[in-house]
Scaffold this motif. Structure first.
Motif, short mmCIF file in Angstrom:
data_model
loop_
_atom_site.label_atom_id
_atom_site.label_comp_id
_atom_site.label_asym_id
_atom_site.label_seq_id
_atom_site.Cartn_x
_atom_site.Cartn_y
_atom_site.Cartn_z
N PRO A 128 0.89 -1.22 0.08
CA PRO A 128 -0.19 0.01 -0.12
C PRO A 128 0.65 1.32 -0.11
O PRO A 128 0.08 2.49 -0.10
N LEU A 129 2.12 1.20 -0.01
CA LEU A 129 2.86 2.20 0.03
C LEU A 129 3.06 3.03 -1.17
O LEU A 129 2.88 2.52 -2.30
N ARG A 130 3.33 4.37 -0.97
CA ARG A 130 3.32 5.34 -2.14
C ARG A 130 4.31 6.26 -2.16
O ARG A 130 5.20 6.51 -0.82
N PHE A 131 4.84 7.09 -3.22
CA PHE A 131 5.86 7.87 -3.21
C PHE A 131 5.46 9.11 -2.76
O PHE A 131 4.25 9.65 -2.42
N ASP A 132 6.37 9.60 -2.03
CA ASP A 132 6.30 10.98 -1.06
C ASP A 132 6.01 11.87 -2.04
O ASP A 132 7.04 12.50 -2.97
N GLU A 133 4.97 12.56 -2.21
CA GLU A 133 4.49 13.65 -3.08
C GLU A 133 5.46 15.07 -2.87
O GLU A 133 5.23 16.08 -3.61
N ALA B 3 13.37 3.03 1.35
CA ALA B 3 13.49 3.09 3.06
C ALA B 3 12.01 2.51 3.51
O ALA B 3 11.99 1.94 4.35
N GLN B 4 11.08 3.13 2.94
CA GLN B 4 9.52 2.67 3.12
C GLN B 4 9.42 1.43 3.26
O GLN B 4 8.99 0.79 4.20
N HIS B 5 9.91 0.41 2.17
CA HIS B 5 9.41 -0.67 2.06
C HIS B 5 10.42 -1.35 2.83
O HIS B 5 9.86 -2.57 3.47
N ILE B 6 11.72 -1.27 2.94
CA ILE B 6 12.48 -2.03 4.23
C ILE B 6 11.92 -1.78 5.49
O ILE B 6 11.61 -2.89 6.24
N TRP C 200 14.72 9.61 7.64
CA TRP C 200 15.53 8.50 8.16
C TRP C 200 16.89 8.74 8.45
O TRP C 200 17.98 8.44 7.76
N PRO C 201 17.05 9.28 9.63
CA PRO C 201 18.70 9.83 9.96
C PRO C 201 19.68 8.81 10.03
O PRO C 201 20.72 9.25 9.94
N ARG C 202 19.18 7.64 10.42
CA ARG C 202 20.10 6.38 10.61
C ARG C 202 20.36 5.75 9.30
O ARG C 202 21.31 5.08 9.28
#
Length: 283
Positions: A98-103, A115-118, A164-166
């Motif tokens: 269900p994830l989408r690109f950040d607009e 990164a979202q998928h991981i 995602w700072p790390r």
């Protein structure tokens, strides 16, 4: 799929004996190059995705992609498939996420998407033996968003670093570029980074036999396949494995690597030998 891809290639061959450039280039030169269609490439990646889902606890990938450079010669020094590397946005396969690109991101949105998928699915699937040829940095598309001072690049890098700072760090030599290096043993990196005061949980040592039981019949015996290997230590390893059960291999089998060091045979070794048809499981 990017509209400027002109060629899709898949390289079939053995992994290099070590990670040196010389060994990787030699393995790449010995590999067979298959020029494939976009549909074949997509079907192959989708099949890989679905075959990997649930094999390892916590790993249920929904995003697959190709090696991000035009040549995968250096990639022959490592695994054919990796699970926590950057997925290039030019050609991706998504199953049911269900994830989408950040607009809010106009550049480097594929880094964030990876990164979202991981974080959500425990990893991605990058095929390091498949490449695409695309006309990057041609006028139009993302290039129209880049300015000479790199302000738009820096704005999008700032978004990545905030989310995602790390997981991301600036490239040491290439201006306005980043490197994705997901924290080891930390799937939920975003949550962990936002709470700096929280103590990290110690990583739990995986039980190789329990992991293998999800994918293999541990009572099955292995025998030599019909594809010999040109790498001496891998050939000897397979000969030593002949006749043993999967359980015996993963519990007690030791072999010598290319430098003569003793190594314990792992689930990753078994998967590699089976995929290369160097070993097969008896029914």
């Amino acid at each position: 799929v990017s509209d400027d891809i002109s060629r899709y290639e898949y390289y079939e061959g053995e992994q290099a004996a070590d990670r040196s450039d010389e060994a990787a280039n030699e393995a790449f030169a010995a590999a067979t190059c298959h020029v494939i269609s976009p549909v074949s490439a997509a079907r192959f990646l989708l099949a890989k995705l679905r075959a990997a889902q649930g094999v390892t606890p916590g790993y249920f990938p929904q995003l697959a992609g190709v090696y991000p450079l035009g040549s995968c010669s250096r990639a022959f020094g490592g695994a054919a498939v990796t699970t926590r590397n950057f997925i290039l946005g030019d050609f991706i396969v998504i199953d049911k996420s269900p994830l989408r690109f950040d607009e809010d991101m106009k550049l480097k949105e594929d880094y964030d998407f990876t990164a979202q998928h991981i974080q959500r699915h425990g990893g991605v699937l990058r095929c390091n033996r498949m490449t695409v040829s695309a006309k990057h940095h041609a006028p139009g598309g993302a290039e129209t968003l880049r300015d000479k001072k790199g302000m738009e690049e820096q704005r999008n890098i700032a978004i990545l670093m905030r989310k995602w700072p790390r997981a991301f760090r600036k490239h040491p030599t290439r201006k306005n570029e980043v490197i994705l290096q997901w924290p080891r043993g930390d799937v939920d990196a975003e949550e962990a980074c936002q709470d700096a005061s929280r103590r990290e949980k110690p990583r739990v040592k995986k039980d190789r036999l329990k992991t293998a039981m999800l994918a293999f019949n541990i009572a099955a015996k292995v025998k030599l396949g019909d594809r010999p290997c040109s790498t001496p230590y891998i050939s000897k390893r397979r000969l030593g494995a002949k006749g043993k059960t999967v359980k015996e291999l993963l519990e007690t089998y030791m072999y010598q690597d290319a430098k003569g060091a003793k190594k314990k045979y792992t689930t990753a070794d078994l998967r590699y030998d089976l995929q290369a048809n160097g070993l097969v499981l008896s029914k």
